[in-house]
Write a protein that holds these residues in place. Structure first.
Motif, mmCIF file in Angstrom:
data_model
loop_
_atom_site.group_PDB
_atom_site.id
_atom_site.type_symbol
_atom_site.label_atom_id
_atom_site.label_comp_id
_atom_site.label_asym_id
_atom_site.label_seq_id
_atom_site.Cartn_x
_atom_site.Cartn_y
_atom_site.Cartn_z
ATOM 1 N N HIS A 79 0.816 -1.207 0.000
ATOM 2 C CA HIS A 79 0.000 0.000 0.000
ATOM 3 C C HIS A 79 0.854 1.263 0.000
ATOM 4 O O HIS A 79 0.463 2.292 -0.542
ATOM 5 C CB HIS A 79 -0.945 0.002 1.208
ATOM 6 C CG HIS A 79 -0.276 -0.092 2.530
ATOM 7 N ND1 HIS A 79 0.175 -1.285 3.067
ATOM 8 C CD2 HIS A 79 0.053 0.865 3.442
ATOM 9 C CE1 HIS A 79 0.726 -1.056 4.250
ATOM 10 N NE2 HIS A 79 0.673 0.240 4.497
ATOM 11 N N VAL A 80 2.057 1.177 0.590
ATOM 12 C CA VAL A 80 2.959 2.328 0.589
ATOM 13 C C VAL A 80 3.470 2.592 -0.827
ATOM 14 O O VAL A 80 3.472 3.738 -1.306
ATOM 15 C CB VAL A 80 4.127 2.101 1.567
ATOM 16 C CG1 VAL A 80 5.133 3.255 1.467
ATOM 17 C CG2 VAL A 80 3.612 1.959 2.991
ATOM 18 N N ALA A 81 3.922 1.521 -1.509
ATOM 19 C CA ALA A 81 4.420 1.680 -2.876
ATOM 20 C C ALA A 81 3.313 2.170 -3.805
ATOM 21 O O ALA A 81 3.548 3.005 -4.686
ATOM 22 C CB ALA A 81 4.987 0.355 -3.380
ATOM 23 N N LYS A 82 2.094 1.670 -3.608
ATOM 24 C CA LYS A 82 0.981 2.098 -4.457
ATOM 25 C C LYS A 82 0.677 3.590 -4.255
ATOM 26 O O LYS A 82 0.353 4.295 -5.221
ATOM 27 C CB LYS A 82 -0.255 1.256 -4.163
ATOM 28 C CG LYS A 82 -0.155 -0.188 -4.646
ATOM 29 C CD LYS A 82 -1.423 -0.964 -4.285
ATOM 30 C CE LYS A 82 -1.343 -2.409 -4.745
ATOM 31 N NZ LYS A 82 -2.561 -3.178 -4.424
ATOM 32 N N GLU B 260 12.096 1.717 2.405
ATOM 33 C CA GLU B 260 12.336 1.078 3.695
ATOM 34 C C GLU B 260 11.236 1.497 4.673
ATOM 35 O O GLU B 260 11.003 2.690 4.896
ATOM 36 C CB GLU B 260 13.706 1.501 4.240
ATOM 37 C CG GLU B 260 14.072 0.849 5.545
ATOM 38 C CD GLU B 260 15.430 1.328 6.054
ATOM 39 O OE1 GLU B 260 16.341 0.497 6.172
ATOM 40 O OE2 GLU B 260 15.569 2.551 6.288
ATOM 41 N N CYS B 261 10.557 0.505 5.243
ATOM 42 C CA CYS B 261 9.447 0.760 6.159
ATOM 43 C C CYS B 261 9.730 0.135 7.524
ATOM 44 O O CYS B 261 10.539 -0.792 7.657
ATOM 45 C CB CYS B 261 8.142 0.171 5.605
ATOM 46 S SG CYS B 261 7.622 0.835 4.008
ATOM 47 N N ARG B 262 9.038 0.644 8.511
ATOM 48 C CA ARG B 262 9.053 0.007 9.829
ATOM 49 C C ARG B 262 7.976 -1.075 9.864
ATOM 50 O O ARG B 262 6.898 -0.890 9.308
ATOM 51 C CB ARG B 262 8.815 1.033 10.924
ATOM 52 C CG ARG B 262 9.950 2.031 11.087
ATOM 53 C CD ARG B 262 9.802 2.800 12.394
ATOM 54 N NE ARG B 262 8.649 3.702 12.364
ATOM 55 C CZ ARG B 262 8.707 4.975 12.020
ATOM 56 N NH1 ARG B 262 9.878 5.523 11.668
ATOM 57 N NH2 ARG B 262 7.623 5.741 12.032
ATOM 58 N N PHE B 263 8.274 -2.170 10.525
ATOM 59 C CA PHE B 263 7.338 -3.294 10.589
ATOM 60 C C PHE B 263 6.950 -3.563 12.042
ATOM 61 O O PHE B 263 7.681 -4.216 12.792
ATOM 62 C CB PHE B 263 7.962 -4.552 9.974
ATOM 63 C CG PHE B 263 8.327 -4.405 8.518
ATOM 64 C CD1 PHE B 263 7.346 -4.355 7.533
ATOM 65 C CD2 PHE B 263 9.651 -4.297 8.126
ATOM 66 C CE1 PHE B 263 7.669 -4.207 6.204
ATOM 67 C CE2 PHE B 263 9.998 -4.155 6.801
ATOM 68 C CZ PHE B 263 8.999 -4.107 5.833
ATOM 69 N N GLU B 264 5.805 -3.007 12.455
ATOM 70 C CA GLU B 264 5.309 -3.246 13.797
ATOM 71 C C GLU B 264 4.763 -4.670 13.880
ATOM 72 O O GLU B 264 4.425 -5.290 12.880
ATOM 73 C CB GLU B 264 4.206 -2.240 14.145
ATOM 74 C CG GLU B 264 4.689 -0.797 14.267
ATOM 75 C CD GLU B 264 4.918 -0.111 12.934
ATOM 76 O OE1 GLU B 264 4.554 -0.712 11.896
ATOM 77 O OE2 GLU B 264 5.481 1.008 12.914
ATOM 78 N N TYR C 106 0.661 10.875 4.931
ATOM 79 C CA TYR C 106 0.283 9.508 5.296
ATOM 80 C C TYR C 106 0.925 8.452 4.394
ATOM 81 O O TYR C 106 0.435 7.332 4.297
ATOM 82 C CB TYR C 106 -1.243 9.350 5.241
ATOM 83 C CG TYR C 106 -1.864 9.741 3.915
ATOM 84 C CD1 TYR C 106 -2.015 8.804 2.898
ATOM 85 C CD2 TYR C 106 -2.288 11.041 3.691
ATOM 86 C CE1 TYR C 106 -2.571 9.157 1.691
ATOM 87 C CE2 TYR C 106 -2.858 11.400 2.476
ATOM 88 C CZ TYR C 106 -3.005 10.460 1.481
ATOM 89 O OH TYR C 106 -3.546 10.807 0.274
ATOM 90 N N LEU C 107 2.051 8.811 3.750
ATOM 91 C CA LEU C 107 2.693 7.875 2.826
ATOM 92 C C LEU C 107 2.976 6.530 3.483
ATOM 93 O O LEU C 107 2.723 5.473 2.913
ATOM 94 C CB LEU C 107 3.992 8.474 2.284
ATOM 95 C CG LEU C 107 4.818 7.558 1.355
ATOM 96 C CD1 LEU C 107 4.016 7.195 0.104
ATOM 97 C CD2 LEU C 107 6.140 8.221 0.967
ATOM 98 N N PHE C 108 3.485 6.545 4.702
ATOM 99 C CA PHE C 108 3.912 5.305 5.358
ATOM 100 C C PHE C 108 2.865 4.735 6.315
ATOM 101 O O PHE C 108 3.153 3.763 7.026
ATOM 102 C CB PHE C 108 5.219 5.545 6.123
ATOM 103 C CG PHE C 108 6.390 5.862 5.230
ATOM 104 C CD1 PHE C 108 7.065 4.866 4.549
ATOM 105 C CD2 PHE C 108 6.818 7.174 5.047
ATOM 106 C CE1 PHE C 108 8.147 5.150 3.732
ATOM 107 C CE2 PHE C 108 7.902 7.485 4.240
ATOM 108 C CZ PHE C 108 8.568 6.471 3.571
ATOM 109 N N GLU C 109 1.689 5.326 6.376
ATOM 110 C CA GLU C 109 0.682 4.855 7.323
ATOM 111 C C GLU C 109 0.138 3.484 6.916
ATOM 112 O O GLU C 109 -0.031 3.187 5.743
ATOM 113 C CB GLU C 109 -0.484 5.859 7.391
ATOM 114 C CG GLU C 109 -0.099 7.211 7.975
ATOM 115 C CD GLU C 109 0.360 7.119 9.416
ATOM 116 O OE1 GLU C 109 -0.233 6.301 10.167
ATOM 117 O OE2 GLU C 109 1.296 7.839 9.787
ATOM 118 N N ASP C 110 -0.146 2.644 7.916
ATOM 119 C CA ASP C 110 -0.729 1.327 7.657
ATOM 120 C C ASP C 110 -2.253 1.413 7.606
ATOM 121 O O ASP C 110 -2.850 2.311 8.176
ATOM 122 C CB ASP C 110 -0.317 0.327 8.740
ATOM 123 C CG ASP C 110 1.163 -0.007 8.642
ATOM 124 O OD1 ASP C 110 1.716 0.111 7.530
ATOM 125 O OD2 ASP C 110 1.754 -0.380 9.672
#
Length: 525
Positions: free
Chosen positions: A343-346, A433-437, A521-525
């Motif tokens: 979803h971030v890449a999209k 590069e993303c954070r993975f909770e 909100y680019l990196f929001e889940d």
């Protein structure tokens, strides 16, 4: 002992037709030929000069111009059948062939095979209940009248068809017929052929109906044989081995297919390449032999599916067009966004497409239901896209009429990424590069089937670090590949630090890159 009268419809390559006729008749069989009236008259004269003195060869008394999908193909077949019935009173079986067919068993084997069962061999499946027709028209082939050829007079074909639908000009199928469908490559007994010819004279209503159906060579004989012959005397199969690619094109056989063809439980194969001279010579010698020791394993369809499904290159199968034309093109640029959080890449891709003139696609090699333009069928399944990836990319470039394109790719697809970088086009890679909770990792584990709603917590506690480590491993593999034109933006740095790598990746100005990244909100889940 069976004696075969081959029914040959042809329109080209007179030398090959002469060779085929001489090979088959030398073994004691016979042949009736219909040569397309629209073909080269010099070629037809060449065939007549070579074969007129052969007592086992006859020619259709009337030649007509044939077109794919037209009634003319059935009419030409009937002309050749009448010539064969009249010229060869001792023929017991009538076998439909094309100029591309070759025997894959000996004549002795073929005759004993036909003697073993007093049946007709013809594919004959219920037209409406079966799934023999995969795409395109089905009932409309029959209930509307088709006067024009779809290939040569496309506009008239569809204009007539649409007008009939609009005006409700449907017609009934002859009430006493169960419509059947199947391959046009059949082998019928003499009695059946005579019954069919009698039927064509006795039922002008049925003949009028079929004359304006579409692709009647797949329905006419299949329906009439089922109507005239008891079901117990019909084997619903063809004796001609043929395969089709997943694009509906016939598979062509080459010199190195000899052993494969002999192992199939068929008498002939279609279609043999005109350039497979060695294969033709070996199969011609085979038919003239008295060989009977054939070990049939029938692995042809399975083997073809296995090899093409994996896109392997081997001697068994000819090079595919995407192997011969393997480059995207030196003038083209491909920009790949690699991100585990799709979803971030999209989101980033959407921003790029909105704020530039670029075209692109989301996870076309990872997501089955990705929306893509119609590219002739190659885009319909994930398997096809991946197997024919460079062909797909070329078609996308052509469709968008641009030489620059952006796509998204899962980081696990390292082999595909390496293949794209090996091309002589210019390829750039942007890793996000993303954070993975833990919550995201658990959701991912459930999506891929590693965990479920009832998975114990202690199992999840052991699983999540493994999933996280796998994500890091995929990222490390990309870095270790040392791809040129590699850039990275990260959730772990201020937004301004991502501007420079995005500028280089897209080859845009700083203002444009800043505009694209101006999203909270680019990196929001």
């Amino acid at each position: 002992m069976a004696k075969i009268a081959f029914i040959l419809l042809c329109h080209k390559d007179p030398a090959a037709i002469i060779d085929q006729a001489e090979r088959l008749t030398a073994a004691g069989d016979c042949m009736a030929i219909h040569f397309d009236a629209s073909a080269d008259p010099i070629a037809y004269q060449q065939i007549r000069d070579a074969l007129d003195d052969n007592p086992n060869v006859a020619f259709a008394k009337k030649r007509i111009k044939c077109g794919w999908g037209e009634w003319s193909l059935v009419q030409a077949t009937l002309h050749a059948m009448r010539a064969a019935v009249g010229a060869f009173p001792r023929a017991t079986h009538f076998y439909m062939l094309s100029g591309d067919c070759m025997a894959i068993k000996s004549a002795t084997y073929a005759h004993e095979f036909l003697d073993a069962d007093d049946v007709d061999y013809i594919e004959s499946f219920d037209f409406f209940a079966s799934d023999w027709i995969k795409t395109g028209m089905k009932a409309d082939r029959l209930i509307y009248r088709h006067w024009f050829n779809e290939r040569s007079r496309k506009r008239l074909f569809y204009a007539s068809y649409e007008l009939q639908k609009k005006l409700g000009f449907k017609r009934d199928i002859p009430a006493d017929l169960q419509m059947m469908i199947g391959s046009q490559w059949w082998c019928l007994r003499r009695r059946t052929v005579e019954w069919v010819l009698d039927f064509t004279r006795d039922r002008p209503d049925v003949m009028r109906f079929f004359k304006t159906t579409w692709i009647p060579d797949e329905t006419f004989f299949q329906t009439l044989v089922r109507h005239l012959v008891p079901s117990a005397e019909i084997k619903t199969r063809t004796l001609t081995f043929l395969m089709f690619t997943d694009y509906g094109m016939p598979v062509t056989f080459y010199n190195d297919h000899y052993d494969l063809l002999l192992s199939q439980d068929f008498l002939f194969a279609r279609k043999v390449s005109p350039d497979a001279l060695e294969l033709k010579e070996r199969l011609g010698d085979l038919y003239a032999s008295e060989r009977m020791d054939f070990q049939t394993s029938n692995e042809g369809l399975t083997l073809f599916k296995f090899l093409t499904g994996r896109g392997r290159i081997g001697r068994r199968f000819a090079p595919r067009f995407w192997e011969r034309e393997s480059s995207l093109g030196r003038e083209r640029e491909l920009m790949v966004i690699a991100c585990k959080k799709w979803h971030v890449a999209k989101r980033l891709l959407g921003r790029i497409l909105d704020h530039t003139q670029l075209k692109g696609a989301e996870y076309l090699f990872d997501e089955e239901d990705n929306v893509l333009p119609d590219l002739g069928g190659i885009q319909t399944t994930l398997d096809k896209r991946t197997r024919h990836r460079r062909a797909l990319m070329r078609l996308l470039y052509d469709h968008y009429e641009q030489n620059r394109m952006v796509i998204c790719l899962d980081p696990s697809n390292l082999d595909l990424l390496s293949d794209l970088f090996a091309d002589n086009s210019t390829t750039r890679l942007l890793e996000i590069e993303c954070r993975f909770e833990d919550e995201y990792l658990l959701g991912h584990a459930k999506r891929v089937g590693l965990a479920g709603e009832m998975t114990p917590q202690d199992t999840i506690d052991r699983l999540l670090p493994t999933v996280r480590q796998n994500f890091l491993f995929e990222s490390d593999q990309i870095k270790d590949a040392d791809f040129p034109n590699y850039f990275k933006i990260s959730q772990n740095v201020p937004r301004d630090e991502n501007i420079a790598p995005l500028m280089a990746f897209l080859d845009v100005t700083e203002d444009k890159a800043r505009e694209i990244l101006n999203i909270d909100y680019l990196f929001e889940d």
